[in-house]
Scaffold this active site. Structure first.
Site, mmCIF file in Angstrom:
data_model
loop_
_atom_site.group_PDB
_atom_site.id
_atom_site.type_symbol
_atom_site.label_atom_id
_atom_site.label_comp_id
_atom_site.label_asym_id
_atom_site.label_seq_id
_atom_site.Cartn_x
_atom_site.Cartn_y
_atom_site.Cartn_z
ATOM 1 N N LYS A 115 149.323 64.768 100.361
ATOM 2 C CA LYS A 115 148.855 64.574 101.739
ATOM 3 C C LYS A 115 147.779 63.496 101.711
ATOM 4 O O LYS A 115 146.993 63.439 100.753
ATOM 5 C CB LYS A 115 148.272 65.884 102.290
ATOM 6 C CG LYS A 115 147.597 65.710 103.642
ATOM 7 C CD LYS A 115 147.157 67.031 104.239
ATOM 8 C CE LYS A 115 145.775 67.478 103.850
ATOM 9 N NZ LYS A 115 144.679 66.530 104.108
ATOM 10 N N GLU A 184 144.547 67.985 112.891
ATOM 11 C CA GLU A 184 143.327 68.780 112.728
ATOM 12 C C GLU A 184 142.419 68.608 113.947
ATOM 13 O O GLU A 184 142.070 67.485 114.344
ATOM 14 C CB GLU A 184 142.566 68.350 111.452
ATOM 15 C CG GLU A 184 141.260 69.131 111.284
ATOM 16 C CD GLU A 184 140.645 69.057 109.896
ATOM 17 O OE1 GLU A 184 141.261 68.453 109.000
ATOM 18 O OE2 GLU A 184 139.542 69.610 109.728
HETATM 19 O O1 KIV Z 1 140.996 69.255 102.195
HETATM 20 C C1 KIV Z 1 141.481 70.035 103.023
HETATM 21 O O2 KIV Z 1 141.453 71.265 102.857
HETATM 22 C C2 KIV Z 1 142.112 69.454 104.189
HETATM 23 C C3 KIV Z 1 142.130 70.309 105.399
HETATM 24 C C4 KIV Z 1 140.822 70.187 106.093
HETATM 25 C C5 KIV Z 1 143.233 69.962 106.287
HETATM 26 O O3 KIV Z 1 142.477 68.339 104.175
#
Ligand code: KIV
Length: 282
Positions: A115, A184
């Site tokens: 991600k 988010e």
């Molecule tokens: O690092 C994380 O846990 C995230 C969330 C805030 C979506 O990117």
């Protein structure tokens, strides 16, 4: 044991309006509990910097931090879809560096996908990683790595002009080849629009109903004490349970209530044999 889900399952779940439940995890025990509980997927977020390493933001988190935590999570959850979160400065500089670092998550930590944060400005990174054969989840709205530019950990897309920018970002992320998108801290009206507009699964953390919900384990279990965002539902207060247990232990040690006879290894030979042994050393 449930079969590990694939990208096809997540696409089908969106089509069938089946909700995806997921959390962050950063270590072996938390990952094992998540898998035993039947979690659909796990994010090894760079939030590990704040939740388990004690930093005040995610900025100091390194690739090596992430890889090591991803490895522990994979050992704890071998049958769960696990997402490695690309930390600050692991993909910002160039497409080449983004591909190389994304590859580390798969090769060294057996992650299912990565991600990264951002919309149009990271579209070429998403495309490059996807073209290298990896799966990418996009992440827009409140993007913690750029919270400085956003003026803090603030909800996004609450007015028409910023909502318009987020819609363009969401479309760009899909167009670049991401298999899913995380929103988010944006208003539910905007989330609903983006969810319906995109073909890929759209997940929410603090963005209202969507194709699935993410919470940070430190928030939902009451482990992270610095602050709790409005969107969190707390399911347990583990900090309180742990602190009370530790206080009880200290008290037991100080008052001699621990250890008792139940907590020791008893001798196998007779006490007389042991007394003779001790006598040899007097
Ligand atoms: O690092 C994380 O846990 C995230 C969330 C805030 C979506 O990117």
């Amino acid at each position: 044991m449930a079969k590990k889900k694939s990208v096809l399952d997540f696409a089908r779940m969106k089509k069938d309006h089946e909700q995806v439940a997921w959390i962050t995890a950063y270590d072996f025990p938390m990952a094992s509990f998540a898998e035993q509980a039947g979690m659909d997927m796990i994010l090894v977020g760079d939030s590990l910097g704040m939740v388990v390493l004690g930093y005040s933001s995610t900025i100091p988190v390194t690739m090596d931090d992430c890889i090591s935590h991803c490895q522990a999570v994979r050992r704890g959850a071998p049958n769960t879809w696990v997402i490695g979160d690309m930390p600050f400065m692991s993909y910002q500089k160039s497409d080449e560096e983004a591909v190389e670092n994304a590859g580390r998550f798969l090769k060294e930590a057996d992650m299912d996908c990565v991600k990264l944060e951002g919309g149009r400005r990271v579209a070429s990174r998403i495309r490059a990683i996807t073209n290298a054969g990896m799966l990418v989840m996009g992440h827009i709205g409140l993007t913690p790595q750029s919270s400085g530019q956003l003026g803090g950990f603030k909800a996004q897309g609450r007015d028409v002009s910023s909502a318009r920018e987020l819609i363009k970002d969401a479309l760009a992320v899909q167009e670049a080849g991401a298999y899913s998108l995380l929103l988010e801290a944006v208003p539910p009206e905007l989330t609903k629009f983006i969810q319906n507009k995109l073909d890929i699964p759209v997940y929410s953390i603090g963005a209202g109903p969507c194709d699935g919900q993410l919470l940070i384990c430190g928030d939902m279990l009451g482990l992270f004490q610095a602050f709790t965002p409005k969107f969190v539902k707390q399911y347990a207060n583990v900090a309180e349970i742990e602190t009370n247990a530790l206080k009880e232990y200290i008290n037991d040690v100080r008052t001699g209530k621990f250890p008792t006879d139940d907590h020791v290894y008893h001798i196998k030979d007779s006490i007389e044999d042991f007394q003779r042994l001790f006598g040899e050393f007097e």
